[in-house]
Design a protein around this motif. Structure first.
Motif, PDB file in Angstrom:
ATOM      1  N   ALA A 107       1.487  10.915  -6.507  1.00  0.00           N
ATOM      2  CA  ALA A 107       0.988  11.989  -5.649  1.00  0.00           C
ATOM      3  C   ALA A 107       0.952  11.560  -4.186  1.00  0.00           C
ATOM      4  N   ALA A 108       0.593  10.303  -3.936  1.00  0.00           N
ATOM      5  CA  ALA A 108       0.581   9.796  -2.563  1.00  0.00           C
ATOM      6  C   ALA A 108       1.995   9.723  -1.990  1.00  0.00           C
ATOM      7  N   ALA A 109       2.943   9.248  -2.792  1.00  0.00           N
ATOM      8  CA  ALA A 109       4.328   9.131  -2.325  1.00  0.00           C
ATOM      9  C   ALA A 109       4.928  10.503  -2.024  1.00  0.00           C
ATOM     10  N   GLN A 110       4.546  11.516  -2.787  1.00  0.00           N
ATOM     11  CA  GLN A 110       5.075  12.862  -2.567  1.00  0.00           C
ATOM     12  C   GLN A 110       4.635  13.455  -1.235  1.00  0.00           C
ATOM     13  N   GLN A 111       3.574  12.925  -0.667  1.00  0.00           N
ATOM     14  CA  GLN A 111       3.091  13.444   0.615  1.00  0.00           C
ATOM     15  C   GLN A 111       4.048  13.136   1.761  1.00  0.00           C
ATOM     16  N   ILE A 112       4.809  12.047   1.639  1.00  0.00           N
ATOM     17  CA  ILE A 112       5.643  11.631   2.770  1.00  0.00           C
ATOM     18  C   ILE A 112       7.130  11.599   2.449  1.00  0.00           C
ATOM     19  N   SER A 113       7.516  11.869   1.211  1.00  0.00           N
ATOM     20  CA  SER A 113       8.931  11.812   0.841  1.00  0.00           C
ATOM     21  C   SER A 113       9.357  13.116   0.188  1.00  0.00           C
ATOM     22  N   ALA A 172      14.410   9.677  -5.421  1.00  0.00           N
ATOM     23  CA  ALA A 172      14.609   8.230  -5.323  1.00  0.00           C
ATOM     24  C   ALA A 172      13.589   7.587  -4.387  1.00  0.00           C
ATOM     25  N   VAL A 173      13.346   8.222  -3.235  1.00  0.00           N
ATOM     26  CA  VAL A 173      12.373   7.673  -2.277  1.00  0.00           C
ATOM     27  C   VAL A 173      10.966   7.751  -2.853  1.00  0.00           C
ATOM     28  N   THR A 174      10.641   8.869  -3.494  1.00  0.00           N
ATOM     29  CA  THR A 174       9.324   9.017  -4.107  1.00  0.00           C
ATOM     30  C   THR A 174       9.102   7.944  -5.159  1.00  0.00           C
ATOM     31  N   PHE A 175      10.117   7.675  -5.971  1.00  0.00           N
ATOM     32  CA  PHE A 175      10.030   6.641  -7.006  1.00  0.00           C
ATOM     33  C   PHE A 175       9.740   5.277  -6.375  1.00  0.00           C
ATOM     34  N   ALA A 176      10.505   4.924  -5.351  1.00  0.00           N
ATOM     35  CA  ALA A 176      10.355   3.614  -4.714  1.00  0.00           C
ATOM     36  C   ALA A 176       8.990   3.471  -4.035  1.00  0.00           C
ATOM     37  N   VAL A 177       8.574   4.507  -3.310  1.00  0.00           N
ATOM     38  CA  VAL A 177       7.284   4.450  -2.605  1.00  0.00           C
ATOM     39  C   VAL A 177       6.136   4.397  -3.594  1.00  0.00           C
ATOM     40  N   ALA A 178       6.222   5.173  -4.685  1.00  0.00           N
ATOM     41  CA  ALA A 178       5.157   5.176  -5.695  1.00  0.00           C
ATOM     42  C   ALA A 178       5.006   3.800  -6.327  1.00  0.00           C
ATOM     43  N   VAL A 179       6.118   3.161  -6.644  1.00  0.00           N
ATOM     44  CA  VAL A 179       6.050   1.815  -7.219  1.00  0.00           C
ATOM     45  C   VAL A 179       5.469   0.824  -6.209  1.00  0.00           C
ATOM     46  N   ALA A 180       5.865   0.947  -4.944  1.00  0.00           N
ATOM     47  CA  ALA A 180       5.321   0.062  -3.905  1.00  0.00           C
ATOM     48  C   ALA A 180       3.801   0.240  -3.780  1.00  0.00           C
ATOM     49  N   ILE A 181       3.350   1.488  -3.838  1.00  0.00           N
ATOM     50  CA  ILE A 181       1.903   1.752  -3.782  1.00  0.00           C
ATOM     51  C   ILE A 181       1.215   1.165  -5.003  1.00  0.00           C
ATOM     52  N   GLY A 182       1.821   1.347  -6.178  1.00  0.00           N
ATOM     53  CA  GLY A 182       1.233   0.800  -7.398  1.00  0.00           C
ATOM     54  C   GLY A 182       1.074  -0.707  -7.335  1.00  0.00           C
ATOM     55  N   VAL A 183       2.100  -1.391  -6.857  1.00  0.00           N
ATOM     56  CA  VAL A 183       2.032  -2.849  -6.732  1.00  0.00           C
ATOM     57  C   VAL A 183       0.967  -3.252  -5.715  1.00  0.00           C
ATOM     58  N   ALA A 184       0.924  -2.550  -4.596  1.00  0.00           N
ATOM     59  CA  ALA A 184      -0.037  -2.889  -3.535  1.00  0.00           C
ATOM     60  C   ALA A 184      -1.481  -2.751  -4.019  1.00  0.00           C
ATOM     61  N   ALA A 195      -6.257   3.093  -4.759  1.00  0.00           N
ATOM     62  CA  ALA A 195      -5.177   4.079  -4.885  1.00  0.00           C
ATOM     63  C   ALA A 195      -5.595   5.416  -4.271  1.00  0.00           C
ATOM     64  N   ILE A 196      -6.816   5.826  -4.516  1.00  0.00           N
ATOM     65  CA  ILE A 196      -7.319   7.080  -3.932  1.00  0.00           C
ATOM     66  C   ILE A 196      -7.381   6.966  -2.413  1.00  0.00           C
ATOM     67  N   GLY A 197      -7.804   5.796  -1.918  1.00  0.00           N
ATOM     68  CA  GLY A 197      -7.844   5.593  -0.473  1.00  0.00           C
ATOM     69  C   GLY A 197      -6.477   5.726   0.168  1.00  0.00           C
ATOM     70  N   LEU A 198      -5.443   5.158  -0.473  1.00  0.00           N
ATOM     71  CA  LEU A 198      -4.080   5.283   0.049  1.00  0.00           C
ATOM     72  C   LEU A 198      -3.597   6.731  -0.024  1.00  0.00           C
ATOM     73  N   PHE A 199      -3.998   7.444  -1.060  1.00  0.00           N
ATOM     74  CA  PHE A 199      -3.622   8.858  -1.155  1.00  0.00           C
ATOM     75  C   PHE A 199      -4.192   9.646   0.021  1.00  0.00           C
ATOM     76  N   VAL A 200      -5.437   9.365   0.391  1.00  0.00           N
ATOM     77  CA  VAL A 200      -6.054  10.042   1.536  1.00  0.00           C
ATOM     78  C   VAL A 200      -5.291   9.721   2.817  1.00  0.00           C
ATOM     79  N   VAL A 201      -4.916   8.452   2.989  1.00  0.00           N
ATOM     80  CA  VAL A 201      -4.173   8.041   4.186  1.00  0.00           C
ATOM     81  C   VAL A 201      -2.821   8.740   4.249  1.00  0.00           C
TER      82      VAL A 201
END
Length: 299
Positions: A206-212, A216-228, A252-258
């Motif tokens: 959901a966080a990745a979908q806000q900016i992509s 493919a980009v959503t997949f990569a960003v979501a995985v990066a957020i998950g790892v972080a 994870a919720i904090g990053l979603f807000v950002v």
């Protein structure tokens, strides 16, 4: 670093890294299918497997995997055929899974409320070498499916009717998504717990979908957020002495807000760039026509 001096924290960080990759990898397909809470339901059912594992004095993770897969298949069958009373059937399955897990855990000699809490809310520092072997095997299976079949799974999750017309085995692929989600739940339950695993599947996506805008980009960003969030949450839980699962989800919720706050400025920038054209030029409309613009039709 002090945190790497201990074998149990090394295992914890590796497990967190693996879960941070696998949970969003399958979660993106669940979000695309509007089944964001499926992981939560599978977690309820998997608890019965954990209790059964303690009752049989065998590996709770492997038994939970088998029970979760069976539960995911039943959920998918209910989705196919239970159009009228499907919601009620799913509710009975979820509540029965939770009650069955608690009952079996208390009936077993090795089970206790402490063990139950470990699987419900996660206890990443208690991951054993045997658990790591299981996590490696199951995570490899999840990544092989979510990456190797990404085009087919995306087509089915985006538009089932179109995928069926193109000749894809829609029901088989839907079943594969459900089973992969079940495997992911059991991989992640020692890290974030069965009650919180769905959040790690959904929130990074959901966080990745806000900016992509592309898959493919959503997949990569979501995985990066998950790892972080998993690595940061695990390290924070060690230094601050707080529960790892809750910490990871809150990060994870904090990053979603950002990311949500960044979405509006990015959207305005994109719309401005689209209006200016590919080379930054704007279209000028003349205020009045000249004589050369006149067109006459001869008789």
């Amino acid at each position: 670093m002090e945190i790497l001096d201990y074998a149990f924290m090394q295992r914890a960080l590796i497990a967190a890294l693996i879960v941070g990759i696998t949970a969003p990898a399958i979660g993106i397909y669940l979000v695309q299918r509007r089944q964001a809470l499926m992981g939560d339901g599978i977690g309820h059912v998997a608890l019965t497997g954990v209790g059964l594992g303690f009752l049989l004095n065998t590996s709770p993770v492997w038994v939970a995997t088998a029970v979760a897969i069976a539960g995911s298949v039943v959920m998918e069958l209910i989705r196919w055929y239970g159009r009228t009373r499907g919601d009620l059937a799913l509710a009975m399955l979820f509540y029965g899974g939770m009650a069955g897990g608690v009952m079996l855990m208390n009936l077993s000699d090795a089970g206790s409320n402490a063990n139950l809490g470990t699987y419900l809310f996660g206890s990443i520092t208690t991951v054993s070498p045997q658990d790591m072997t299981t996590i490696y095997v199951l995570a490899a299976l999840v990544l092989a499916i979510t990456i190797g079949l990404r085009r087919q799974l995306f087509a089915v999750c985006q538009d089932e009717e179109f995928a069926r017309v193109t000749g894809l085995p829609v029901r088989l692929l839907n079943l594969l998504v459900a089973v992969t989600a079940a495997v992911t739940v059991t991989v992640a339950m020692r890290v974030v717990g069965l009650l919180l695993v769905s959040a790690l599947m959904v929130i990074p996506v959901a966080a990745a979908q806000q900016i992509s805008r592309s898959f493919a980009v959503t997949f990569a960003v979501a995985v990066a957020i998950g790892v972080a969030v998993t690595l940061t949450g695990t390290a924070t839980s060690y230094y601050v002495d707080v529960p790892s699962g809750a910490t990871i989800v809150l990060f994870a919720i904090g990053l979603f807000v950002v990311f949500t706050a960044l979405a509006a400025p990015l959207a305005k920038k994109r719309s401005r760039a689209a209006a200016e054209g590919p080379e930054g030029c704007t279209l000028e409309v003349p205020g009045s026509r000249t004589a050369a613009d006149e067109v006459s039709v001869g008789g």
